[in-house]
Scaffold this motif. Structure first.
Motif, PDB file in Angstrom:
ATOM      1  N   ASP A   8       0.855  -1.174   0.000  1.00  0.00           N
ATOM      2  CA  ASP A   8       0.000   0.000   0.000  1.00  0.00           C
ATOM      3  C   ASP A   8       0.901   1.237   0.000  1.00  0.00           C
ATOM      4  O   ASP A   8       2.103   1.159   0.268  1.00  0.00           O
ATOM      5  N   VAL A   9       0.312   2.377  -0.280  1.00  0.00           N
ATOM      6  CA  VAL A   9       1.058   3.616  -0.515  1.00  0.00           C
ATOM      7  C   VAL A   9       2.096   3.914   0.563  1.00  0.00           C
ATOM      8  O   VAL A   9       3.234   4.278   0.250  1.00  0.00           O
ATOM      9  N   MET A  10       1.738   3.740   1.825  1.00  0.00           N
ATOM     10  CA  MET A  10       2.657   4.108   2.908  1.00  0.00           C
ATOM     11  C   MET A  10       3.900   3.222   2.979  1.00  0.00           C
ATOM     12  O   MET A  10       4.865   3.569   3.649  1.00  0.00           O
ATOM     13  N   TYR A  11       3.905   2.096   2.272  1.00  0.00           N
ATOM     14  CA  TYR A  11       5.061   1.193   2.275  1.00  0.00           C
ATOM     15  C   TYR A  11       5.757   1.095   0.916  1.00  0.00           C
ATOM     16  O   TYR A  11       6.675   0.296   0.737  1.00  0.00           O
ATOM     17  N   GLU A  12       5.335   1.893  -0.041  1.00  0.00           N
ATOM     18  CA  GLU A  12       5.887   1.782  -1.391  1.00  0.00           C
ATOM     19  C   GLU A  12       7.393   2.011  -1.458  1.00  0.00           C
ATOM     20  O   GLU A  12       8.055   1.466  -2.330  1.00  0.00           O
ATOM     21  N   ASP A  13       7.937   2.781  -0.530  1.00  0.00           N
ATOM     22  CA  ASP A  13       9.380   3.036  -0.545  1.00  0.00           C
ATOM     23  C   ASP A  13      10.199   1.791  -0.204  1.00  0.00           C
ATOM     24  O   ASP A  13      11.413   1.780  -0.365  1.00  0.00           O
ATOM     25  N   LEU A  14       9.539   0.732   0.215  1.00  0.00           N
ATOM     26  CA  LEU A  14      10.229  -0.519   0.564  1.00  0.00           C
ATOM     27  C   LEU A  14      10.300  -1.521  -0.589  1.00  0.00           C
ATOM     28  O   LEU A  14      10.922  -2.573  -0.459  1.00  0.00           O
ATOM     29  N   VAL A  15       9.691  -1.196  -1.720  1.00  0.00           N
ATOM     30  CA  VAL A  15       9.554  -2.174  -2.800  1.00  0.00           C
ATOM     31  C   VAL A  15      10.906  -2.697  -3.289  1.00  0.00           C
ATOM     32  O   VAL A  15      11.073  -3.908  -3.457  1.00  0.00           O
ATOM     33  N   GLU A  16      11.861  -1.831  -3.529  1.00  0.00           N
ATOM     34  CA  GLU A  16      13.153  -2.282  -4.054  1.00  0.00           C
ATOM     35  C   GLU A  16      13.906  -3.134  -3.037  1.00  0.00           C
ATOM     36  O   GLU A  16      14.563  -4.111  -3.413  1.00  0.00           O
ATOM     37  N   ILE A  17      13.797  -2.788  -1.774  1.00  0.00           N
ATOM     38  CA  ILE A  17      14.446  -3.578  -0.721  1.00  0.00           C
ATOM     39  C   ILE A  17      13.869  -4.986  -0.689  1.00  0.00           C
ATOM     40  O   ILE A  17      14.597  -5.974  -0.626  1.00  0.00           O
ATOM     41  N   LEU A  18      12.541  -5.083  -0.751  1.00  0.00           N
ATOM     42  CA  LEU A  18      11.899  -6.405  -0.727  1.00  0.00           C
ATOM     43  C   LEU A  18      12.219  -7.206  -1.985  1.00  0.00           C
ATOM     44  O   LEU A  18      12.440  -8.419  -1.917  1.00  0.00           O
ATOM     45  N   ILE A  19      12.269  -6.537  -3.127  1.00  0.00           N
ATOM     46  CA  ILE A  19      12.658  -7.222  -4.366  1.00  0.00           C
ATOM     47  C   ILE A  19      14.090  -7.754  -4.234  1.00  0.00           C
ATOM     48  O   ILE A  19      14.359  -8.904  -4.587  1.00  0.00           O
ATOM     49  N   ASP A  20      14.988  -6.933  -3.694  1.00  0.00           N
ATOM     50  CA  ASP A  20      16.375  -7.367  -3.488  1.00  0.00           C
ATOM     51  C   ASP A  20      16.471  -8.558  -2.535  1.00  0.00           C
ATOM     52  O   ASP A  20      17.398  -9.361  -2.626  1.00  0.00           O
ATOM     53  N   TRP A  23      11.586 -11.098  -2.830  1.00  0.00           N
ATOM     54  CA  TRP A  23      10.122 -11.097  -2.863  1.00  0.00           C
ATOM     55  C   TRP A  23       9.609 -10.515  -4.172  1.00  0.00           C
ATOM     56  O   TRP A  23      10.213  -9.608  -4.743  1.00  0.00           O
ATOM     57  N   ASN A  24       8.484 -11.008  -4.626  1.00  0.00           N
ATOM     58  CA  ASN A  24       7.801 -10.491  -5.813  1.00  0.00           C
ATOM     59  C   ASN A  24       6.936  -9.312  -5.356  1.00  0.00           C
ATOM     60  O   ASN A  24       5.719  -9.414  -5.256  1.00  0.00           O
ATOM     61  N   ALA A  25       7.593  -8.213  -5.024  1.00  0.00           N
ATOM     62  CA  ALA A  25       6.909  -7.057  -4.452  1.00  0.00           C
ATOM     63  C   ALA A  25       6.497  -6.069  -5.536  1.00  0.00           C
ATOM     64  O   ALA A  25       7.239  -5.813  -6.482  1.00  0.00           O
ATOM     65  N   LYS A  26       5.297  -5.535  -5.352  1.00  0.00           N
ATOM     66  CA  LYS A  26       4.741  -4.542  -6.268  1.00  0.00           C
ATOM     67  C   LYS A  26       4.092  -3.447  -5.436  1.00  0.00           C
ATOM     68  O   LYS A  26       3.812  -3.638  -4.263  1.00  0.00           O
ATOM     69  N   THR A  27       3.852  -2.309  -6.072  1.00  0.00           N
ATOM     70  CA  THR A  27       3.211  -1.213  -5.355  1.00  0.00           C
ATOM     71  C   THR A  27       1.819  -0.945  -5.910  1.00  0.00           C
ATOM     72  O   THR A  27       1.539  -1.205  -7.089  1.00  0.00           O
ATOM     73  N   VAL A  28       0.987  -0.414  -5.045  1.00  0.00           N
ATOM     74  CA  VAL A  28      -0.367  -0.037  -5.452  1.00  0.00           C
ATOM     75  C   VAL A  28      -0.300   0.968  -6.596  1.00  0.00           C
ATOM     76  O   VAL A  28      -1.033   0.841  -7.580  1.00  0.00           O
ATOM     77  N   VAL A  56       0.163  -5.443   2.073  1.00  0.00           N
ATOM     78  CA  VAL A  56       0.865  -4.853   3.206  1.00  0.00           C
ATOM     79  C   VAL A  56       0.305  -3.443   3.386  1.00  0.00           C
ATOM     80  O   VAL A  56       0.440  -2.601   2.495  1.00  0.00           O
ATOM     81  N   THR A  57      -0.352  -3.210   4.530  1.00  0.00           N
ATOM     82  CA  THR A  57      -0.995  -1.927   4.797  1.00  0.00           C
ATOM     83  C   THR A  57      -1.068  -1.673   6.294  1.00  0.00           C
ATOM     84  O   THR A  57      -0.896  -2.602   7.085  1.00  0.00           O
ATOM     85  N   VAL A  58      -1.347  -0.433   6.666  1.00  0.00           N
ATOM     86  CA  VAL A  58      -1.562  -0.100   8.083  1.00  0.00           C
ATOM     87  C   VAL A  58      -3.002   0.332   8.339  1.00  0.00           C
ATOM     88  O   VAL A  58      -3.364   0.617   9.468  1.00  0.00           O
ATOM     89  N   ASP A  59      -3.806   0.379   7.318  1.00  0.00           N
ATOM     90  CA  ASP A  59      -5.191   0.840   7.412  1.00  0.00           C
ATOM     91  C   ASP A  59      -6.030  -0.191   8.169  1.00  0.00           C
ATOM     92  O   ASP A  59      -6.408  -1.226   7.616  1.00  0.00           O
ATOM     93  N   GLY A  60      -6.307   0.093   9.451  1.00  0.00           N
ATOM     94  CA  GLY A  60      -6.970  -0.861  10.338  1.00  0.00           C
ATOM     95  C   GLY A  60      -8.286  -1.413   9.831  1.00  0.00           C
ATOM     96  O   GLY A  60      -8.516  -2.625   9.842  1.00  0.00           O
ATOM     97  N   ASP A  61      -9.181  -0.548   9.369  1.00  0.00           N
ATOM     98  CA  ASP A  61     -10.468  -1.020   8.856  1.00  0.00           C
ATOM     99  C   ASP A  61     -10.286  -1.874   7.609  1.00  0.00           C
ATOM    100  O   ASP A  61     -10.962  -2.878   7.418  1.00  0.00           O
ATOM    101  N   PHE A  62      -9.354  -1.462   6.767  1.00  0.00           N
ATOM    102  CA  PHE A  62      -9.085  -2.201   5.546  1.00  0.00           C
ATOM    103  C   PHE A  62      -8.482  -3.569   5.861  1.00  0.00           C
ATOM    104  O   PHE A  62      -8.800  -4.565   5.217  1.00  0.00           O
TER     105      PHE A  62
END
Length: 94
Positions: A8-20, A23-28, A56-62
């Protein structure tokens, strides 16, 4: 087939780290678009249903909505953050 991880948007800056890390990480934003409407929870939800990705998100209701549908969701709560800080402090001062 590797597990797809959708950040999710708040974690998008982690995508390259997770790919490295293998992980097959993608962003919203990359998968759904950059507009606020494109990145709305309903669109993320539909994408997750279709692809069976891990969200991967922090949005509680979601988070609850995803879990209720039987989808896999990862969230980082205050206790997780405190544990990370605690470990870093121990590394620094022990």
């Amino acid at each position: 087939m590797p597990i797809e991880v959708l950040l999710d948007v708040m974690y998008e800056d982690l995508v390259e780290i997770l790919i490295d890390k293998g992980w097959n990480a993608k962003t919203v934003t990359r998968e759904l678009g950059s507009s606020t409407e494109a990145r709305a929870d309903d669109n993320i939800f539909k994408y997750a249903q279709k692809t069976k990705c891990v969200v991967v998100t922090v949005d509680g209701d979601f988070v609850e909505r995803l879990k209720a549908e039987g989808l896999v969701v990862i969230t980082i709560d205050a206790a997780d953050k405190a544990n990370i800080i605690n470990n870093k402090l121990k590394e620094k001062f022990n």
